[in-house]
Design a protein around this motif. Sequence first.
Motif, short mmCIF file in Angstrom:
data_model
loop_
_atom_site.label_atom_id
_atom_site.label_comp_id
_atom_site.label_asym_id
_atom_site.label_seq_id
_atom_site.Cartn_x
_atom_site.Cartn_y
_atom_site.Cartn_z
N SER A 1 0.82 -1.21 0.00
CA SER A 1 0.00 0.00 0.00
C SER A 1 0.86 1.27 0.00
O SER A 1 0.35 2.36 -0.19
N VAL A 2 2.15 1.11 0.22
CA VAL A 2 3.04 2.28 0.31
C VAL A 2 3.99 2.38 -0.89
O VAL A 2 4.24 3.47 -1.41
N ILE A 3 4.49 1.22 -1.31
CA ILE A 3 5.55 1.23 -2.34
C ILE A 3 4.91 0.94 -3.69
O ILE A 3 4.14 -0.02 -3.84
N HIS A 4 5.23 1.77 -4.65
CA HIS A 4 4.65 1.65 -5.99
C HIS A 4 5.78 1.57 -7.00
O HIS A 4 6.88 2.05 -6.74
N ARG A 5 5.51 1.00 -8.12
CA ARG A 5 6.50 0.87 -9.18
C ARG A 5 6.09 1.70 -10.38
O ARG A 5 4.99 1.50 -10.91
N ASP A 6 6.96 2.58 -10.78
CA ASP A 6 6.79 3.41 -11.98
C ASP A 6 5.65 4.43 -11.86
O ASP A 6 5.85 5.60 -12.11
N HIS A 7 4.47 3.99 -11.54
CA HIS A 7 3.36 4.91 -11.29
C HIS A 7 2.64 4.43 -10.04
O HIS A 7 2.58 3.24 -9.78
N TRP A 8 2.06 5.35 -9.33
CA TRP A 8 1.34 4.99 -8.10
C TRP A 8 0.30 3.91 -8.38
O TRP A 8 0.11 2.99 -7.60
#
Length: 200
Positions: free
Chosen positions: A189-196
Amino acid sequence: MDFSQVLARRRMVRNYTDQSVADDALDRIASSALRAPSAGNSQAIGVVVVTDTQVRHHIARVADEEGYVKAGFDPWISGAPAHIVISVSETVYRDRYSEPDKLGPDGQVIEWPIPYWWIDAGAALMAVLLTAVDEGLAAGFLGVHSVPDLANTIRLPDDHTPIGVVTIGHPAPDRRSGSLDRPRKTKGSVIHRDHWDDDG
Ligand SMILES: Cc1cc2nc3c(=O)[nH]c(=O)nc-3n(C[C@H](O)[C@H](O)[C@H](O)COP(=O)(O)O)c2cc1C
């Protein structure tokens, strides 16, 4: 101690034993703030180490320790054998960012979309908190609502603003903060890849 252990063990501790903190440990903890990054290498933080009983009690009053005690906490501010107050000078950043290499593309002083002084003070705070754990000690942090009273208590220069108080000591069993009813968020829920909104 392993860095990952230091990070995992860090928590805000709100009660301490009567045992004092060795001066050399306190010096290493305070000095860690000098290893923190600072925008434009402004290096505009100040660190006040407080061990004097009267000053610690004064800080506890300014920080409304009474309110904590009424809420069922231990007198963890006056009871901490040492305090570290980190302060920062916005003026130094404004001066530094008026220098030629720091002007914006238009040749003007930047408009500070993000006030870097608070970021840097927070980075110094984290260095202090983690170094306390690395020293086998415990630390807490509290915001102080009456910032001028805190500044006066430790006689900061006019351009310095204290961000709060770090309490340091040997840990004693403490009451958990009500804020901890909020569970730590999951990685997903906190860490996103490339785009939220992309799936990680
Ligand atoms: C900017 C900031 C201000 C805080 N102010 C207070 C405070 O005034 N009193 C307090 O008891 N804890 C304070 N805390 C501690 C938080 O409640 C605590 O970090 C949070 O509940 C997570 O718990 P942990 O740090 O033990 O993991 C503050 C923390 C931060 C980062």
